[in-house]
Design a protein around this motif. Structure first.
Motif, PDB file in Angstrom:
ATOM      1  N   LYS A 212     -33.985 -25.493  -1.431  1.00  0.00           N
ATOM      2  CA  LYS A 212     -32.840 -24.934  -0.855  1.00  0.00           C
ATOM      3  C   LYS A 212     -31.785 -26.159  -0.475  1.00  0.00           C
ATOM      4  O   LYS A 212     -30.552 -25.575  -0.586  1.00  0.00           O
ATOM      5  N   THR A 252     -33.705 -35.419 -19.846  1.00  0.00           N
ATOM      6  CA  THR A 252     -32.536 -36.076 -19.467  1.00  0.00           C
ATOM      7  C   THR A 252     -32.590 -37.201 -18.429  1.00  0.00           C
ATOM      8  O   THR A 252     -31.620 -38.022 -18.096  1.00  0.00           O
ATOM      9  N   GLY A 253     -33.681 -37.401 -17.873  1.00  0.00           N
ATOM     10  CA  GLY A 253     -34.207 -38.337 -16.564  1.00  0.00           C
ATOM     11  C   GLY A 253     -35.228 -39.174 -16.933  1.00  0.00           C
ATOM     12  O   GLY A 253     -35.588 -39.546 -18.308  1.00  0.00           O
ATOM     13  N   ILE A 266     -40.220 -26.020  -7.944  1.00  0.00           N
ATOM     14  CA  ILE A 266     -39.957 -26.484  -9.317  1.00  0.00           C
ATOM     15  C   ILE A 266     -40.283 -25.485 -10.196  1.00  0.00           C
ATOM     16  O   ILE A 266     -41.547 -25.031 -10.197  1.00  0.00           O
ATOM     17  N   SER A 267     -39.594 -25.006 -10.911  1.00  0.00           N
ATOM     18  CA  SER A 267     -39.882 -23.795 -12.111  1.00  0.00           C
ATOM     19  C   SER A 267     -40.744 -24.270 -12.931  1.00  0.00           C
ATOM     20  O   SER A 267     -41.696 -23.320 -13.580  1.00  0.00           O
ATOM     21  N   ALA A 269     -39.463 -25.664 -16.040  1.00  0.00           N
ATOM     22  CA  ALA A 269     -38.643 -25.564 -17.513  1.00  0.00           C
ATOM     23  C   ALA A 269     -38.990 -26.686 -18.319  1.00  0.00           C
ATOM     24  O   ALA A 269     -39.529 -27.806 -17.999  1.00  0.00           O
ATOM     25  N   ASP A 288     -43.479 -18.280  -6.632  1.00  0.00           N
ATOM     26  CA  ASP A 288     -43.520 -17.224  -7.615  1.00  0.00           C
ATOM     27  C   ASP A 288     -44.705 -17.208  -8.546  1.00  0.00           C
ATOM     28  O   ASP A 288     -45.038 -18.343  -9.402  1.00  0.00           O
ATOM     29  N   ALA A 305     -43.112 -23.105   0.256  1.00  0.00           N
ATOM     30  CA  ALA A 305     -43.147 -24.598   0.419  1.00  0.00           C
ATOM     31  C   ALA A 305     -43.096 -24.775   1.714  1.00  0.00           C
ATOM     32  O   ALA A 305     -43.712 -25.705   2.380  1.00  0.00           O
TER      33      ALA A 305
HETATM   34  P1  FAD Z   1     -34.892 -23.442 -10.566  1.00  0.00           P
HETATM   35  O1  FAD Z   1     -35.172 -23.090 -11.916  1.00  0.00           O
HETATM   36  O2  FAD Z   1     -33.987 -22.755  -9.757  1.00  0.00           O
HETATM   37  O3  FAD Z   1     -36.317 -23.252  -9.882  1.00  0.00           O
HETATM   38  C1  FAD Z   1     -36.803 -23.219  -8.477  1.00  0.00           C
HETATM   39  C2  FAD Z   1     -38.109 -22.904  -8.384  1.00  0.00           C
HETATM   40  O4  FAD Z   1     -38.414 -23.076  -7.025  1.00  0.00           O
HETATM   41  C3  FAD Z   1     -38.555 -21.331  -8.700  1.00  0.00           C
HETATM   42  O5  FAD Z   1     -39.493 -21.492  -9.667  1.00  0.00           O
HETATM   43  C4  FAD Z   1     -38.754 -20.731  -7.471  1.00  0.00           C
HETATM   44  O6  FAD Z   1     -39.895 -19.823  -7.630  1.00  0.00           O
HETATM   45  C5  FAD Z   1     -39.270 -21.720  -6.592  1.00  0.00           C
HETATM   46  N1  FAD Z   1     -39.073 -21.497  -5.119  1.00  0.00           N
HETATM   47  C6  FAD Z   1     -38.178 -20.998  -4.536  1.00  0.00           C
HETATM   48  N2  FAD Z   1     -38.222 -21.006  -3.383  1.00  0.00           N
HETATM   49  C7  FAD Z   1     -39.481 -21.471  -3.093  1.00  0.00           C
HETATM   50  C8  FAD Z   1     -40.254 -21.975  -1.934  1.00  0.00           C
HETATM   51  N3  FAD Z   1     -39.587 -21.348  -0.734  1.00  0.00           N
HETATM   52  N4  FAD Z   1     -41.226 -22.284  -1.826  1.00  0.00           N
HETATM   53  C9  FAD Z   1     -41.937 -22.534  -3.151  1.00  0.00           C
HETATM   54  N5  FAD Z   1     -41.092 -22.331  -4.277  1.00  0.00           N
HETATM   55  C10 FAD Z   1     -40.150 -21.808  -4.259  1.00  0.00           C
HETATM   56  N6  FAD Z   1     -34.371 -30.162 -15.697  1.00  0.00           N
HETATM   57  C11 FAD Z   1     -35.096 -31.260 -15.296  1.00  0.00           C
HETATM   58  O7  FAD Z   1     -35.518 -31.225 -14.223  1.00  0.00           O
HETATM   59  N7  FAD Z   1     -34.958 -32.537 -15.826  1.00  0.00           N
HETATM   60  C12 FAD Z   1     -34.379 -32.825 -16.807  1.00  0.00           C
HETATM   61  O8  FAD Z   1     -34.204 -33.897 -17.474  1.00  0.00           O
HETATM   62  C13 FAD Z   1     -33.495 -31.768 -17.350  1.00  0.00           C
HETATM   63  N8  FAD Z   1     -32.773 -31.791 -18.604  1.00  0.00           N
HETATM   64  C14 FAD Z   1     -32.170 -30.755 -19.379  1.00  0.00           C
HETATM   65  C15 FAD Z   1     -31.484 -31.107 -20.415  1.00  0.00           C
HETATM   66  C16 FAD Z   1     -30.788 -29.752 -21.060  1.00  0.00           C
HETATM   67  C17 FAD Z   1     -30.160 -30.090 -22.297  1.00  0.00           C
HETATM   68  C18 FAD Z   1     -30.880 -28.666 -20.558  1.00  0.00           C
HETATM   69  C19 FAD Z   1     -30.137 -27.462 -21.173  1.00  0.00           C
HETATM   70  C20 FAD Z   1     -31.425 -28.552 -19.294  1.00  0.00           C
HETATM   71  C21 FAD Z   1     -31.987 -29.493 -18.555  1.00  0.00           C
HETATM   72  N9  FAD Z   1     -32.857 -29.418 -17.376  1.00  0.00           N
HETATM   73  C22 FAD Z   1     -33.575 -30.522 -16.869  1.00  0.00           C
HETATM   74  C23 FAD Z   1     -32.662 -28.228 -16.486  1.00  0.00           C
HETATM   75  C24 FAD Z   1     -33.994 -27.246 -16.707  1.00  0.00           C
HETATM   76  O9  FAD Z   1     -33.633 -26.436 -17.611  1.00  0.00           O
HETATM   77  C25 FAD Z   1     -33.926 -26.579 -15.336  1.00  0.00           C
HETATM   78  O10 FAD Z   1     -32.803 -25.582 -15.299  1.00  0.00           O
HETATM   79  C26 FAD Z   1     -34.473 -27.242 -14.263  1.00  0.00           C
HETATM   80  O11 FAD Z   1     -35.548 -27.937 -14.373  1.00  0.00           O
HETATM   81  C27 FAD Z   1     -34.792 -26.154 -12.985  1.00  0.00           C
HETATM   82  O12 FAD Z   1     -34.891 -26.723 -11.894  1.00  0.00           O
HETATM   83  P2  FAD Z   1     -35.564 -26.449 -10.736  1.00  0.00           P
HETATM   84  O13 FAD Z   1     -37.061 -25.708 -11.243  1.00  0.00           O
HETATM   85  O14 FAD Z   1     -35.752 -27.262  -9.594  1.00  0.00           O
HETATM   86  O15 FAD Z   1     -34.736 -25.078 -10.281  1.00  0.00           O
END
Ligand code: FAD
Length: 319
Positions: A212, A252-253, A266-267, A269, A288, A305
């Motif tokens: 958050k 990309t990291g 972290i979802s 992806a 989820d 979390a």
């Molecule tokens: P979200 O997709 O928003 O997921 C958040 C997660 O947290 C969800 O699964 C949800 O269920 C969970 N959640 C929410 N609240 C709670 C809680 N209270 N307790 C427990 N769980 C909870 N992403 C990277 O990370 N690294 C990269 O290098 C990278 N390169 C990319 C390159 C390209 C070309 C593109 C298009 C995208 C790239 N991305 C990269 C982005 C990637 O596609 C995802 O959008 C990103 O990884 C999602 O980040 P996230 O999981 O933190 O967020």
């Protein structure tokens, strides 16, 4: 003929990825029935240099001139190419870390050598060939690459090859390559202090958008502290400036391969997985149950979390 290995150092210590490269190069030299020599550029003590014998090299070429205090890709490449020529090297091995990524291709050009970056195991030498396996398509497939040139350059993916430590001692030979003055002047070095370097960490605790906001990062840091872990994050977290960009892992990291990767909120992806799916054990905490990361996890906790992580931290403290 010999195998030489670039053992890159930081502040007088040989980096973990370089120790893996040394063990890899030494194992390869044994297969090729030749010797392994380390090249160290920069200020390290003679004792540290001689100690590299524990990782299987019989000789260390040590160039401790000020020209090598900071990485300069061209200067380092010139020095290593000269070492390779002097040692009649058949194979030159680098760690596939930022220094190795910068220098290995330049050395390959200078030596007119075939190059494979990001090797994940020893080459297959059967039938007189030299076939190197590496990950492609974000770790979804393998490529088997044959190097046909007489001299071969390989960079080894970190955490792909175990450090093999014995009790040998290497001969240390002063090495004075002829190199041009660095074209880049380093005026300041900003250190990330008090943390385990992410690329070298055995354990990584990582947070995503599910946390958050930056004000909740204490959850990640507290767990990392009790585990002696480094912290990492997903890309949106770094893009939103919740965490610095050097913590961002994924396509990309940074690509990391720790023994234990704990992903919180972290979802999962594909672009994130690309940077972490080489981890030995993956633990996912996500509220989820359908989060894609669970498919890649060895252990999963479905839960909030904010409830799970403090309990996890307390439990580790009691161990
Ligand atoms: P979200 O997709 O928003 O997921 C958040 C997660 O947290 C969800 O699964 C949800 O269920 C969970 N959640 C929410 N609240 C709670 C809680 N209270 N307790 C427990 N769980 C909870 N992403 C990277 O990370 N690294 C990269 O290098 C990278 N390169 C990319 C390159 C390209 C070309 C593109 C298009 C995208 C790239 N991305 C990269 C982005 C990637 O596609 C995802 O959008 C990103 O990884 C999602 O980040 P996230 O999981 O933190 O967020």
């Amino acid at each position: 003929m010999s195998v030489i290995i670039f053992a890159d150092q930081s502040e007088g210590h040989i980096k973990k990825a370089a120790l893996e490269a040394l063990s890899y190069g030494a194992a390869l030299a044994r297969s090729l029935q030749t010797t392994a020599t380390a090249v160290v550029l920069g200020p390290i003590s003679n004792d540290v240099a001689a100690g590299l014998g524990k990782f299987g090299v019989s000789k260390v070429l040590l160039a401790s001139s000020d020209a090598f205090t900071h990485l300069d890709g061209q200067v380092f490449a010139e020095a290593i190419a000269q070492a390779a020529t002097a040692e009649n090297a058949q194979v030159v091995v680098f760690p596939h870390n930022p220094d190795g990524k910068s220098v290995a291709p330049r050395v390959a050009v200078r030596l007119k050598a075939g190059l494979v970056t990001g090797a994940i195991d020893l080459p297959d030498l059967s039938g007189g060939g030299f076939v190197v396996r590496k990950n492609v398509f974000s770790g979804k497939a393998f490529a088997y690459v044959t190097i046909k040139s007489p001299i071969k350059v390989i960079s080894l993916n970190p955490n792909s090859f175990h450090v093999q430590e014995g009790d040998g001692k290497a001969e240390v030979v002063a090495f004075q390559p002829t190199v041009a003055a660095p074209r880049v002047k380093v005026t300041a070095v900003n250190k990330v202090s008090g943390e385990v370097p992410l690329s070298e960490a055995e354990i990584v605790v990582s947070g995503g958008r599910g946390l958050k906001g930056p004000e909740n990062w204490g959850l990640v840091e507290d767990l990392a502290k009790v585990l002696g872990a480094a912290t990492a994050c997903s890309r949106p977290v770094a893009d939103a400036h919740w965490r610095p960009h050097h913590e961002h892992v994924g396509q990309t990291g940074l690509t990391i391969r720790p023994n234990l990767y704990i992903a919180i909120g972290i979802s999962g992806a594909i672009q994130h997985l690309a940077g972490v799916n080489g981890s030995k054990v993956i633990v996912v905490i996500n509220k989820d149950p359908e989060a894609p990361f669970f498919k890649a996890a060895d252990y999963g906790i479905v839960g909030d979390a904010f409830e799970v992580v403090p309990k996890f931290t307390e439990a580790v403290k009691k161990l």
